[in-house]
Write a protein that holds these residues in place. Structure first.
Motif, PDB file in Angstrom:
ATOM      1  N   GLY A 532       0.803  -1.221   0.000  1.00 20.38           N
ATOM      2  CA  GLY A 532       0.000   0.000   0.000  1.00 20.38           C
ATOM      3  C   GLY A 532       0.833   1.267   0.000  1.00 20.38           C
ATOM      4  N   THR A 533       2.166   1.120   0.005  1.00 17.15           N
ATOM      5  CA  THR A 533       3.011   2.312   0.001  1.00 17.15           C
ATOM      6  C   THR A 533       2.860   3.083  -1.305  1.00 17.15           C
ATOM      7  OG1 THR A 533       5.293   3.110   0.155  1.00 17.15           O
ATOM      8  CG2 THR A 533       4.970   0.997  -0.919  1.00 17.15           C
ATOM      9  N   SER A 534       3.050   4.398  -1.226  1.00 12.15           N
ATOM     10  CA  SER A 534       2.951   5.238  -2.428  1.00 12.15           C
ATOM     11  C   SER A 534       4.268   5.304  -3.181  1.00 12.15           C
ATOM     12  CB  SER A 534       2.520   6.659  -2.029  1.00 12.15           C
ATOM     13  OG  SER A 534       3.433   7.205  -1.089  1.00 12.15           O
ATOM     14  N   MET A 535       5.310   4.710  -2.620  1.00 18.60           N
ATOM     15  CA  MET A 535       6.608   4.697  -3.276  1.00 18.60           C
ATOM     16  C   MET A 535       6.555   3.788  -4.510  1.00 18.60           C
ATOM     17  SD  MET A 535      10.058   5.129  -3.255  1.00 18.60           S
ATOM     18  CE  MET A 535      11.566   4.229  -3.702  1.00 18.60           C
ATOM     19  N   PRO A 536       6.853   4.322  -5.703  1.00 13.31           N
ATOM     20  CA  PRO A 536       6.879   3.463  -6.889  1.00 13.31           C
ATOM     21  C   PRO A 536       7.893   2.338  -6.691  1.00 13.31           C
ATOM     22  CG  PRO A 536       7.002   5.775  -7.500  1.00 13.31           C
ATOM     23  CD  PRO A 536       7.183   5.720  -6.022  1.00 13.31           C
ATOM     24  N   SER A 537       7.562   1.174  -7.123  1.00  9.38           N
ATOM     25  CA  SER A 537       8.442   0.033  -6.896  1.00  9.38           C
ATOM     26  C   SER A 537       9.715   0.177  -7.729  1.00  9.38           C
ATOM     27  CB  SER A 537       7.715  -1.267  -7.273  1.00  9.38           C
ATOM     28  OG  SER A 537       8.564  -2.371  -7.057  1.00  9.38           O
ATOM     29  N   SER A 538      10.848   0.224  -7.024  1.00 14.09           N
ATOM     30  CA  SER A 538      12.121   0.351  -7.731  1.00 14.09           C
ATOM     31  C   SER A 538      12.568  -0.984  -8.302  1.00 14.09           C
ATOM     32  CB  SER A 538      13.198   0.889  -6.781  1.00 14.09           C
ATOM     33  OG  SER A 538      13.325   0.034  -5.665  1.00 14.09           O
ATOM     34  N   ARG A 539      12.253  -2.074  -7.576  1.00  7.18           N
ATOM     35  CA  ARG A 539      12.609  -3.427  -8.008  1.00  7.18           C
ATOM     36  C   ARG A 539      14.068  -3.504  -8.477  1.00  7.18           C
ATOM     37  NH1 ARG A 539       8.630  -6.933  -7.829  1.00  7.18           N
ATOM     38  NH2 ARG A 539       6.452  -6.224  -7.856  1.00  7.18           N
ATOM     39  N   ILE A 540      14.977  -3.089  -7.576  1.00 13.53           N
ATOM     40  CA  ILE A 540      16.401  -3.218  -7.857  1.00 13.53           C
ATOM     41  C   ILE A 540      16.806  -4.641  -7.543  1.00 13.53           C
ATOM     42  CG2 ILE A 540      18.713  -2.342  -7.339  1.00 13.53           C
ATOM     43  CD1 ILE A 540      17.419   0.265  -6.443  1.00 13.53           C
ATOM     44  N   ASN A 541      16.994  -5.425  -8.571  1.00 12.99           N
ATOM     45  CA  ASN A 541      17.319  -6.846  -8.389  1.00 12.99           C
ATOM     46  C   ASN A 541      18.820  -7.110  -8.388  1.00 12.99           C
ATOM     47  OD1 ASN A 541      14.561  -7.607  -8.379  1.00 12.99           O
ATOM     48  ND2 ASN A 541      14.533  -7.399 -10.616  1.00 12.99           N
ATOM     49  N   ASP A 542      19.585  -6.111  -8.798  1.00 13.05           N
ATOM     50  CA  ASP A 542      21.042  -6.252  -8.820  1.00 13.05           C
ATOM     51  C   ASP A 542      21.565  -6.017  -7.405  1.00 13.05           C
ATOM     52  OD1 ASP A 542      23.799  -5.882  -9.053  1.00 13.05           O
ATOM     53  OD2 ASP A 542      23.637  -5.021 -11.058  1.00 13.05           O
ATOM     54  N   GLU A 543      22.062  -7.084  -6.764  1.00 11.73           N
ATOM     55  CA  GLU A 543      22.512  -6.986  -5.375  1.00 11.73           C
ATOM     56  C   GLU A 543      23.680  -6.014  -5.240  1.00 11.73           C
ATOM     57  OE1 GLU A 543      21.119  -8.262  -2.631  1.00 11.73           O
ATOM     58  OE2 GLU A 543      19.492  -8.925  -3.944  1.00 11.73           O
ATOM     59  N   GLU A 544      24.548  -5.974  -6.238  1.00 16.23           N
ATOM     60  CA  GLU A 544      25.676  -5.036  -6.173  1.00 16.23           C
ATOM     61  C   GLU A 544      25.172  -3.593  -6.199  1.00 16.23           C
ATOM     62  OE1 GLU A 544      29.930  -4.042  -8.402  1.00 16.23           O
ATOM     63  OE2 GLU A 544      28.525  -5.487  -9.310  1.00 16.23           O
ATOM     64  N   MET A 545      24.140  -3.343  -7.026  1.00 14.98           N
ATOM     65  CA  MET A 545      23.576  -2.002  -7.085  1.00 14.98           C
ATOM     66  C   MET A 545      22.881  -1.653  -5.772  1.00 14.98           C
ATOM     67  SD  MET A 545      23.462   0.637  -8.994  1.00 14.98           S
ATOM     68  CE  MET A 545      23.981  -0.079 -10.574  1.00 14.98           C
ATOM     69  N   LEU A 546      22.213  -2.613  -5.150  1.00 12.29           N
ATOM     70  CA  LEU A 546      21.600  -2.385  -3.839  1.00 12.29           C
ATOM     71  C   LEU A 546      22.655  -1.994  -2.817  1.00 12.29           C
ATOM     72  CD1 LEU A 546      18.906  -5.189  -3.449  1.00 12.29           C
ATOM     73  CD2 LEU A 546      18.518  -2.727  -3.393  1.00 12.29           C
ATOM     74  N   ASP A 547      23.782  -2.692  -2.841  1.00 10.92           N
ATOM     75  CA  ASP A 547      24.869  -2.372  -1.911  1.00 10.92           C
ATOM     76  C   ASP A 547      25.388  -0.955  -2.150  1.00 10.92           C
ATOM     77  OD1 ASP A 547      24.714  -4.848  -0.718  1.00 10.92           O
ATOM     78  OD2 ASP A 547      26.305  -5.747  -1.936  1.00 10.92           O
ATOM     79  N   LEU A 548      25.483  -0.559  -3.415  1.00 10.64           N
ATOM     80  CA  LEU A 548      25.952   0.786  -3.735  1.00 10.64           C
ATOM     81  C   LEU A 548      24.984   1.852  -3.200  1.00 10.64           C
ATOM     82  CD1 LEU A 548      27.220   0.407  -7.418  1.00 10.64           C
ATOM     83  CD2 LEU A 548      28.604   0.855  -5.391  1.00 10.64           C
ATOM     84  N   VAL A 549      23.691   1.606  -3.377  1.00  9.22           N
ATOM     85  CA  VAL A 549      22.697   2.576  -2.913  1.00  9.22           C
ATOM     86  C   VAL A 549      22.758   2.718  -1.395  1.00  9.22           C
ATOM     87  CG1 VAL A 549      20.236   3.098  -2.736  1.00  9.22           C
ATOM     88  CG2 VAL A 549      21.172   2.194  -4.875  1.00  9.22           C
ATOM     89  N   VAL A 550      22.833   1.603  -0.689  1.00 12.68           N
ATOM     90  CA  VAL A 550      22.882   1.653   0.770  1.00 12.68           C
ATOM     91  C   VAL A 550      24.178   2.314   1.235  1.00 12.68           C
ATOM     92  CG1 VAL A 550      22.973   0.275   2.880  1.00 12.68           C
ATOM     93  CG2 VAL A 550      21.361  -0.322   1.053  1.00 12.68           C
ATOM     94  N   ALA A 551      25.300   2.019   0.560  1.00  6.21           N
ATOM     95  CA  ALA A 551      26.573   2.661   0.914  1.00  6.21           C
ATOM     96  C   ALA A 551      26.492   4.169   0.693  1.00  6.21           C
ATOM     97  CB  ALA A 551      27.697   2.064   0.078  1.00  6.21           C
ATOM     98  N   PHE A 552      25.812   4.564  -0.370  1.00  2.00           N
ATOM     99  CA  PHE A 552      25.630   5.989  -0.632  1.00  2.00           C
ATOM    100  C   PHE A 552      24.785   6.639   0.456  1.00  2.00           C
ATOM    101  CE2 PHE A 552      22.882   9.310  -2.438  1.00  2.00           C
ATOM    102  CZ  PHE A 552      23.842  10.227  -2.839  1.00  2.00           C
ATOM    103  N   LEU A 553      23.696   5.981   0.852  1.00  2.00           N
ATOM    104  CA  LEU A 553      22.822   6.537   1.891  1.00  2.00           C
ATOM    105  C   LEU A 553      23.558   6.670   3.217  1.00  2.00           C
ATOM    106  CD1 LEU A 553      19.479   4.650   1.095  1.00  2.00           C
ATOM    107  CD2 LEU A 553      20.083   7.013   0.524  1.00  2.00           C
ATOM    108  N   GLU A 554      24.498   5.763   3.471  1.00  2.00           N
ATOM    109  CA  GLU A 554      25.293   5.871   4.705  1.00  2.00           C
ATOM    110  C   GLU A 554      26.153   7.133   4.701  1.00  2.00           C
ATOM    111  OE1 GLU A 554      26.639   2.000   6.865  1.00  2.00           O
ATOM    112  OE2 GLU A 554      27.000   1.680   4.707  1.00  2.00           O
ATOM    113  N   ARG A 555      26.511   7.621   3.519  1.00  2.00           N
ATOM    114  CA  ARG A 555      27.330   8.833   3.439  1.00  2.00           C
ATOM    115  C   ARG A 555      26.542  10.102   3.750  1.00  2.00           C
ATOM    116  NH1 ARG A 555      31.532   8.558  -1.659  1.00  2.00           N
ATOM    117  NH2 ARG A 555      32.651   6.680  -0.999  1.00  2.00           N
ATOM    118  N   LEU A 556      25.235  10.015   3.687  1.00  2.00           N
ATOM    119  CA  LEU A 556      24.395  11.199   3.909  1.00  2.00           C
ATOM    120  C   LEU A 556      24.246  11.454   5.400  1.00  2.00           C
ATOM    121  CD1 LEU A 556      21.656  10.666   1.178  1.00  2.00           C
ATOM    122  CD2 LEU A 556      23.797  11.941   1.007  1.00  2.00           C
ATOM    123  N   GLN A 557      25.343  11.827   6.014  1.00  2.00           N
ATOM    124  CA  GLN A 557      25.372  12.069   7.459  1.00  2.00           C
ATOM    125  C   GLN A 557      25.895  13.476   7.720  1.00  2.00           C
ATOM    126  OE1 GLN A 557      24.159   9.858   9.578  1.00  2.00           O
ATOM    127  NE2 GLN A 557      23.873   8.195   8.108  1.00  2.00           N
TER     128      GLN A 557
END
Length: 557
Positions: A532-557
Motif C-alpha cells: 500500500g506504500t505510495s513509493m513506486p516500486s524500484s525493483r532493484i534486483n542487482d545486489e551489487e547495485m543495492l549495496d551501492l545505494v545503501v553505501a551511498f545513503l550511509e554517506r548522507l550524514q
C-alpha cells in the motif's frame, strides 16, 4: 571682563544675521548642513578597511574561499545602488546610474549594451539650473540618491524578463517617482552585447509611484531641501504566479516634518505593492513600512522583506497580506540625536501593529536578503541578509518561525545585494562596485558523494542515473521539507518519522527503523515491504547495485 554692552551688541548682531542673512549667515548655514549630512545622511561610498582580497573566510559552520574583484575599471560602474540577479545561468546586473553588465565567475565583468530610459540627462539639465546645487551639499546628495534601486529577472518561455526599479524624473512637473520597468530579451542564452544593442524604447513601464514627489520639499516652516530620494526601497520578488512584488520607501514622508504617507492608502509611499504582469494592475499588499530594500520568497512560498528603521529598528518581516507594520507610528528605533521616536506612544515598543520577526538595535542598514537553498548543507534553509553600515552578511537560523541565532560575517564592504548562484557560490555586490565570491571550501560540501563507490565507469554511470531519478522525489541534504522527503540521516532513522507530508498510511503503520537490511528490502520491492506504500516500486534486483545505494545513503550524514 567682557562688558555687558559687548555681549548685548553680539546678541543683537546675531539676531540681525539670522533675520537678514548677513555675514556670516551663509558660512554658518553651510557648516550646519555639513554636520547634518555627515551625521544623518550616510556616505554610501564609504568602505571600511577591507580584508585581504582573496583567501578564506571562517564562519561557525563553514569555511569559504573568497575572491574579490573590483569592477571600477571594467565598464566604469557606479556604486551606491543597483543590484545583481541570475537568469538562464547568467549573472547580470545594473549599477546605480543604469549601466548594465554581466559577471562571470572568477571576476570577468563585461558591459552590456542595454539602455535604461531613466532620463538622467534631463534631470541633470534641470539640476544645473538650481541655485547652489553644484556648490553645496545638495548636488552631491541628490545625485547619490537619484539612482537605480534594484534588478530581478526570470525566464518565461525561453525569454529573459528583466525588471528594474529606479528614480524617474518627470520634467514638466519638476518631480520624481519610483518607476518599475520590464525588458524582454528573447534567446537570452545567446545574447551578446557585441551582436545586439538594446535601445531604451524597448522597455515597458509597469508602475509609477504616486503622487509625484516635487523637487523642493518644505521641512518645517523655515527651510527647504531638495526632494529626499533616500528611503526609496526598490526591493523586488517574483511570486511564480505572474506577479511582481515591489517595495516603495517612504521618502521621508514620516509624519515628523510632513504627512505620514505609509499610513495613507492613497499614497504609494511606505508600501509593498503587487503588480499583475499581464494586466499591469497594481494593489497594495502591505503598508506601514519605511525602506524595504530586500524582498524574497522562501521554499514554502513565504514572503519576507527587510526594512531599514531610523536610528535603530532595522527589521526582518514576514508578509501578512493587507497587514499594517506600523511605520511611522511605531518603531524600535529612535529619532537622530534623540532617545525617542516622537510618534511612538510607548517608547521602545512596537505595539498595535504587526511586529517584525527580528529587529536590530543599533541599525545595521539592512539591505538585501535570500533564503539559502540546497547548498551548503550546514546552512540550508537559513536566511542570509546584507548590511551596509556593518559591512556584513548575517546568517539567520529560524525555528518555528522565530530567529534562534544571528551570525555576523564580516566582509569589510558595504553590501548592497547578493544572490546564490546556480552552482552554490554566493555572489555579493557592494557599494564600491566590488564583487565578492564566496565558494564553500572543497572539504566542506563540494566533495563528490559518489566518488569511490564504484570504479567501473559503466556501473558508475548507471548508479548516477538511478540517483538522479531518486532526486525527483527526494532530497540528499538536510532540509526536512514538508513537500520533499530528505534522505539525510536516513540510515538508523525511524520509519516515517520526519515532517514530510506525503507518507503513505502503510509506511506510517510500519514499525522499526531504516536499518541497512530494511533499506535493501524496501528498495528490492517496496510494495512487498510495505503493502500500500505510495513509493513506486524500484525493483532493484542487482545486489551489487543495492549495496551501492545503501553505501551511498550511509554517506548522507
Amino acid at each position: 571682563m567682557i562688558s555687558l554692552a559687548v555681549i548685548a551688541a553680539a546678541l543683537i548682531y546675531g539676531l540681525l544675521v539670522g533675520k537678514y542673512e548677513i555675514f556670516p549667515y551663509k558660512n554658518i548655514k553651510n557648516i550646519y548642513k555639513e554636520i547634518r549630512v555627515r551625521n544623518i545622511i550616510p556616505d554610501l561610498r564609504k568602505t571600511l578597511d577591507p580584508p585581504a582580497f582573496n583567501g578564506m573566510i571562517e564562519t561557525n559552520l563553514l569555511r569559504f574561499k573568497k575572491l574579490l574583484s573590483n569592477s571600477a575599471n571594467p565598464g566604469n560602474l557606479a556604486g551606491s545602488g543597483g543590484g545583481i540577479c541570475e537568469v538562464f545561468g547568467r549573472v547580470i546586473g545594473v549599477d546605480s546610474q543604469g549601466q548594465f553588465f554581466e559577471y562571470k565567475k572568477g571576476g570577468d565583468i563585461s558591459a552590456l549594451d542595454i539602455s535604461l530610459p531613466n532620463n538622467y540627462a534631463s534631470f541633470e539639465s534641470y539640476l544645473s539650473q538650481v541655485p547652489d546645487a553644484e556648490n553645496d551639499w545638495r548636488g552631491e546628495h541628490i545625485r547619490k540618491y537619484f539612482r537605480v534601486l534594484g534588478i530581478r529577472a526570470k525566464d518565461f518561455d525561453g525569454s529573459a524578463h528583466i525588471f528594474v526599479t529606479y528614480s524617474f524624473w518627470h520634467e514638466e512637473q519638476k518631480s520624481k517617482s519610483i518607476r518599475v520597468a520590464r525588458l524582454v530579451l528573447k534567446d537570452f542564452q545567446d545574447y551578446s552585447a557585441a551582436v545586439e544593442s538594446v535601445s531604451s524604447d524597448r522597455w515597458e513601464v509597469l508602475y509609477d509611484s504616486s503622487p509625484l514627489i516635487p523637487f523642493s520639499l518644505k521641512i518645517g516652516a523655515s527651510w527647504e531641501v531638495p526632494f529626499n530620494t533616500n528611503h526609496s526601497g526598490g526591493g523586488m520578488a517574483l511570486d511564480g504566479e505572474n506577479h511582481l512584488i515591489v517595495g516603495i520607501g517612504d521618502h521621508n514622508y514620516d509624519g515628523i516634518y510632513n504627512v505620514p504617507a505609509p499610513q495613507d492608502d492613497v499614497s504609494s509611499y511606505g508600501k509593498i505593492v503587487r503588480i499583475n504582469l499581464t494586466t499591469l494592475e497594481s494593489s497594495q499588499l502591505v503598508k506601514g513600512v519605511r525602506n524595504p530594500q530586500g524582498i524574497f520568497f522562501d521554499r514554502y512560498k513565504n514572503l519576507w522583506f527587510t526594512d531599514q528603521g531610523p536610528k535603530g529598528g532595522d527589521e526582518l518581516n514576514l508578509v501578512e497580506t493587507n497587514a499594517n507594520y506600523g511605520w511611522p507610528l511605531v518603531t524600535y528605533g529612535t529619532q537622530y540625536f534623540e532617545h525617542q521616536w516622537p510618534l511612538n506612544k510607548k517608547q521602545g515598543r512596537h505595539e498595535g501593529f504587526v511586529g517584525p520577526i527580528f529587529a536590530w538595535v543599533p541599525s545595521i542598514a539592512i539591505s538585501g536578503g535570500i533564503e539559502i537553498k540546497d547548498s551548503p548543507i550546514q546552512w540550508d534553509g537559513d536566511l542570509l541578509v546584507t548590511s551596509l553600515v556593518a559591512a556584513q552578511l548575517l546568517r539567520l537560523r529560524l525555528v518555528d518561525g522565530k530567529v534562534k541565532l544571528v551570525e555576523p560575517i564580516d566582509l569589510g564592504y558595504r553590501v548592497r545585494d547578493l544572490l546564490q548562484m546556480s552552482d552554490g557560490t554566493f555572489l555579493i555586490w557592494t557599494d564600491t562596485t566590488a564583487f565578492i565570491e564566496l565558494t564553500p571550501s572543497d572539504n566542506e560540501i563540494k566533495k563528490d558523494l559518489f566518488a569511490g563507490l564504484v570504479s567501473d565507469q559503466d556501473k558508475q554511470l548507471k548508479f548516477r542515473e538511478l540517483m538522479s531519478a531518486c532526486r525527483q522525489c527526494h532530497s540528499f541534504i538536510g532540509n526536512f521539507d514538508k513537500n520533499k522527503l530528505s534522505l539525510w540521516h536516513v540510515v538508523g532513522r525511524e520509519i516515517a518519522s520526519t515532517g514530510y507530508r506525503g507518507y503513505s498510511d502503510a509506511l506510517k503503520a510500519h514499525r522499526g527503523s531504516w536499518t541497512k537490511d530494511n533499506l535493501r528490502a524496501f528498495l528490492r520491492d517496496s510494495s512487498q515491504f510495505a503493502p500500500g506504500t505510495s513509493m513506486p516500486s524500484s525493483r532493484i534486483n542487482d545486489e551489487e547495485m543495492l549495496d551501492l545505494v545503501v553505501a551511498f545513503l550511509e554517506r548522507l550524514q
